[in-house]
Design a protein around this motif. Structure first.
Motif, PDB file in Angstrom:
ATOM      1  N   VAL A   8      -9.527   0.250  11.317  1.00 33.87           N
ATOM      2  CA  VAL A   8      -8.335  -0.382  11.905  1.00 33.87           C
ATOM      3  C   VAL A   8      -8.639  -0.817  13.337  1.00 33.87           C
ATOM      4  O   VAL A   8      -9.605  -0.369  13.946  1.00 33.87           O
ATOM      5  N   GLN A   9      -7.778  -1.680  13.856  1.00 32.61           N
ATOM      6  CA  GLN A   9      -7.955  -2.110  15.240  1.00 32.61           C
ATOM      7  C   GLN A   9      -7.555  -0.990  16.193  1.00 32.61           C
ATOM      8  O   GLN A   9      -6.627  -0.227  15.904  1.00 32.61           O
ATOM      9  N   ASP A  10      -8.228  -0.929  17.336  1.00 29.04           N
ATOM     10  CA  ASP A  10      -7.937   0.127  18.315  1.00 29.04           C
ATOM     11  C   ASP A  10      -6.457   0.147  18.706  1.00 29.04           C
ATOM     12  O   ASP A  10      -5.882   1.213  18.922  1.00 29.04           O
ATOM     13  N   GLN A  11      -5.841  -1.038  18.777  1.00 27.78           N
ATOM     14  CA  GLN A  11      -4.424  -1.117  19.186  1.00 27.78           C
ATOM     15  C   GLN A  11      -3.502  -0.375  18.223  1.00 27.78           C
ATOM     16  O   GLN A  11      -2.406   0.024  18.599  1.00 27.78           O
ATOM     17  N   LEU A  57      -1.703   4.648   1.367  1.00 26.04           N
ATOM     18  CA  LEU A  57      -1.981   3.210   1.542  1.00 26.04           C
ATOM     19  C   LEU A  57      -0.763   2.503   2.135  1.00 26.04           C
ATOM     20  O   LEU A  57      -0.902   1.638   2.997  1.00 26.04           O
ATOM     21  N   ASN A  58       0.431   2.895   1.690  1.00 30.73           N
ATOM     22  CA  ASN A  58       1.653   2.298   2.263  1.00 30.73           C
ATOM     23  C   ASN A  58       1.773   2.608   3.743  1.00 30.73           C
ATOM     24  O   ASN A  58       2.129   1.743   4.541  1.00 30.73           O
ATOM     25  N   LEU A  59       1.461   3.855   4.086  1.00 30.20           N
ATOM     26  CA  LEU A  59       1.563   4.279   5.488  1.00 30.20           C
ATOM     27  C   LEU A  59       0.574   3.484   6.362  1.00 30.20           C
ATOM     28  O   LEU A  59       0.916   3.029   7.456  1.00 30.20           O
ATOM     29  N   ILE A  60      -0.648   3.289   5.844  1.00 26.67           N
ATOM     30  CA  ILE A  60      -1.639   2.511   6.600  1.00 26.67           C
ATOM     31  C   ILE A  60      -1.157   1.066   6.741  1.00 26.67           C
ATOM     32  O   ILE A  60      -1.199   0.485   7.827  1.00 26.67           O
ATOM     33  N   ARG A  61      -0.656   0.514   5.642  1.00 26.26           N
ATOM     34  CA  ARG A  61      -0.169  -0.877   5.656  1.00 26.26           C
ATOM     35  C   ARG A  61       0.954  -1.043   6.676  1.00 26.26           C
ATOM     36  O   ARG A  61       0.981  -2.006   7.440  1.00 26.26           O
ATOM     37  N   CYS A  64      -0.480  -0.905  10.579  1.00 32.16           N
ATOM     38  CA  CYS A  64      -1.587  -1.733  11.061  1.00 32.16           C
ATOM     39  C   CYS A  64      -1.247  -3.209  10.897  1.00 32.16           C
ATOM     40  O   CYS A  64      -0.881  -3.635   9.804  1.00 32.16           O
ATOM     41  N   ARG A  65      -1.372  -3.945  11.986  1.00 30.23           N
ATOM     42  CA  ARG A  65      -1.003  -5.363  11.968  1.00 30.23           C
ATOM     43  C   ARG A  65      -2.244  -6.247  12.014  1.00 30.23           C
ATOM     44  O   ARG A  65      -3.217  -5.935  12.689  1.00 30.23           O
ATOM     45  N   ALA A  66      -2.180  -7.373  11.313  1.00 28.16           N
ATOM     46  CA  ALA A  66      -3.246  -8.374  11.432  1.00 28.16           C
ATOM     47  C   ALA A  66      -3.032  -9.156  12.733  1.00 28.16           C
ATOM     48  O   ALA A  66      -1.901  -9.402  13.132  1.00 28.16           O
ATOM     49  N   ARG A  67      -4.133  -9.462  13.403  1.00 25.29           N
ATOM     50  CA  ARG A  67      -4.054 -10.234  14.652  1.00 25.29           C
ATOM     51  C   ARG A  67      -5.160 -11.285  14.677  1.00 25.29           C
ATOM     52  O   ARG A  67      -6.227 -11.063  14.110  1.00 25.29           O
ATOM     53  N   VAL A  93      -8.100 -10.683  12.168  1.00 28.06           N
ATOM     54  CA  VAL A  93      -8.655  -9.336  11.980  1.00 28.06           C
ATOM     55  C   VAL A  93      -7.571  -8.406  11.444  1.00 28.06           C
ATOM     56  O   VAL A  93      -6.440  -8.421  11.904  1.00 28.06           O
ATOM     57  N   GLY A  94      -7.962  -7.592  10.472  1.00 27.87           N
ATOM     58  CA  GLY A  94      -7.096  -6.520   9.973  1.00 27.87           C
ATOM     59  C   GLY A  94      -5.886  -7.059   9.257  1.00 27.87           C
ATOM     60  O   GLY A  94      -5.985  -8.117   8.713  1.00 27.87           O
ATOM     61  N   GLY A  95      -4.831  -6.357   9.376  1.00 28.83           N
ATOM     62  CA  GLY A  95      -4.344  -5.003   9.350  1.00 28.83           C
ATOM     63  C   GLY A  95      -5.373  -3.896   9.256  1.00 28.83           C
ATOM     64  O   GLY A  95      -5.705  -3.283  10.258  1.00 28.83           O
ATOM     65  N   ALA A  96      -5.882  -3.606   8.074  1.00 36.00           N
ATOM     66  CA  ALA A  96      -6.825  -2.508   7.910  1.00 36.00           C
ATOM     67  C   ALA A  96      -7.756  -2.847   6.755  1.00 36.00           C
ATOM     68  O   ALA A  96      -7.355  -3.505   5.807  1.00 36.00           O
ATOM     69  N   THR A  97      -9.006  -2.399   6.899  1.00 36.78           N
ATOM     70  CA  THR A  97      -9.966  -2.526   5.793  1.00 36.78           C
ATOM     71  C   THR A  97     -10.124  -1.131   5.204  1.00 36.78           C
ATOM     72  O   THR A  97     -10.532  -0.208   5.907  1.00 36.78           O
ATOM     73  N   VAL A  98      -9.767  -0.985   3.929  1.00 38.48           N
ATOM     74  CA  VAL A  98      -9.648   0.363   3.357  1.00 38.48           C
ATOM     75  C   VAL A  98     -10.542   0.530   2.127  1.00 38.48           C
ATOM     76  O   VAL A  98     -10.565  -0.332   1.250  1.00 38.48           O
ATOM     77  N   PHE A  99     -11.281   1.611   2.097  1.00 37.77           N
ATOM     78  CA  PHE A  99     -12.107   1.974   0.942  1.00 37.77           C
ATOM     79  C   PHE A  99     -11.575   3.294   0.391  1.00 37.77           C
ATOM     80  O   PHE A  99     -11.264   4.204   1.164  1.00 37.77           O
ATOM     81  N   VAL A 100     -11.485   3.398  -0.939  1.00 41.13           N
ATOM     82  CA  VAL A 100     -11.054   4.657  -1.575  1.00 41.13           C
ATOM     83  C   VAL A 100     -12.214   5.161  -2.432  1.00 41.13           C
ATOM     84  O   VAL A 100     -12.633   4.487  -3.372  1.00 41.13           O
ATOM     85  N   LEU A 101     -12.749   6.328  -2.067  1.00 39.85           N
ATOM     86  CA  LEU A 101     -13.934   6.869  -2.750  1.00 39.85           C
ATOM     87  C   LEU A 101     -13.589   8.162  -3.485  1.00 39.85           C
ATOM     88  O   LEU A 101     -12.835   8.990  -2.960  1.00 39.85           O
TER      89      LEU A 101
END
Ligand code: 2BA
Length: 109
Positions: A8-11, A57-61, A64-67, A93-101
């Motif tokens: 995610v972005q630092d902001q 995933l909802n909480l992350i979405r 996190c904002r795309a900018r 950039v972003g919202g968030a790049t998410v991987f689920v392992l």
């Protein structure tokens, strides 16, 4: 169990951190650097049960904002000047790049 890795972005990092704690997710924050922009971002490692992945995933979405960000041109150092673009380029950039392992084993000693 799953390991969710979110870049995610630092902001957005503090807001997401607070939301994770409030929702009782355990997380580790790593200071990271994007390979393309070479700017700082934050990587969250979040281990959680399978059934909590969708709410996570909802909480992350939601946090996190795309900018749009300008990429400063890098001048060629003895490279091919033909490919050099001398003006800034805007990328989203972003919202968030998410991987689920999947997690094979989890130990907490
Ligand atoms: P960066 O690598 O610094 O990338 C920042 C943004 O630049 C990307 O936003 C994308 O819009 C753009 N970008 C990246 N590579 C590009 C390319 N080869 N050509 C054109 N534009 C490009 P996001 O996709 O939202 O990614 C944000 C950050 O998430 C990335 O920062 C990186 O740290 C991480 N990330 C994204 N995809 C990844 C992947 N497949 N594996 C590992 N990390 C990833």
């Amino acid at each position: 169990m799953k390991m969710v890795i979110a870049v995610v972005q630092d902001q957005d990092s503090n807001r997401l951190s607070n939301a994770l704690t409030k929702a009782e997710f355990r997380a580790t924050k790593l200071a990271s650097t994007g390979g393309f922009l070479r700017a700082g971002n934050t990587t969250f490692l979040i281990g959680t049960d399978d059934d909590r992945v969708p709410p996570l995933l909802n909480l992350i979405r939601d946090n996190c904002r795309a900018r749009d960000q300008l990429v400063a041109p890098v001048s060629p150092m003895g490279g091919n000047a033909d490919a050099y673009i001398p003006y800034p380029v805007e990328v989203e950039v972003g919202g968030a790049t998410v991987f689920v392992l999947p997690i094979e084993q989890f130990h907490h000693f």
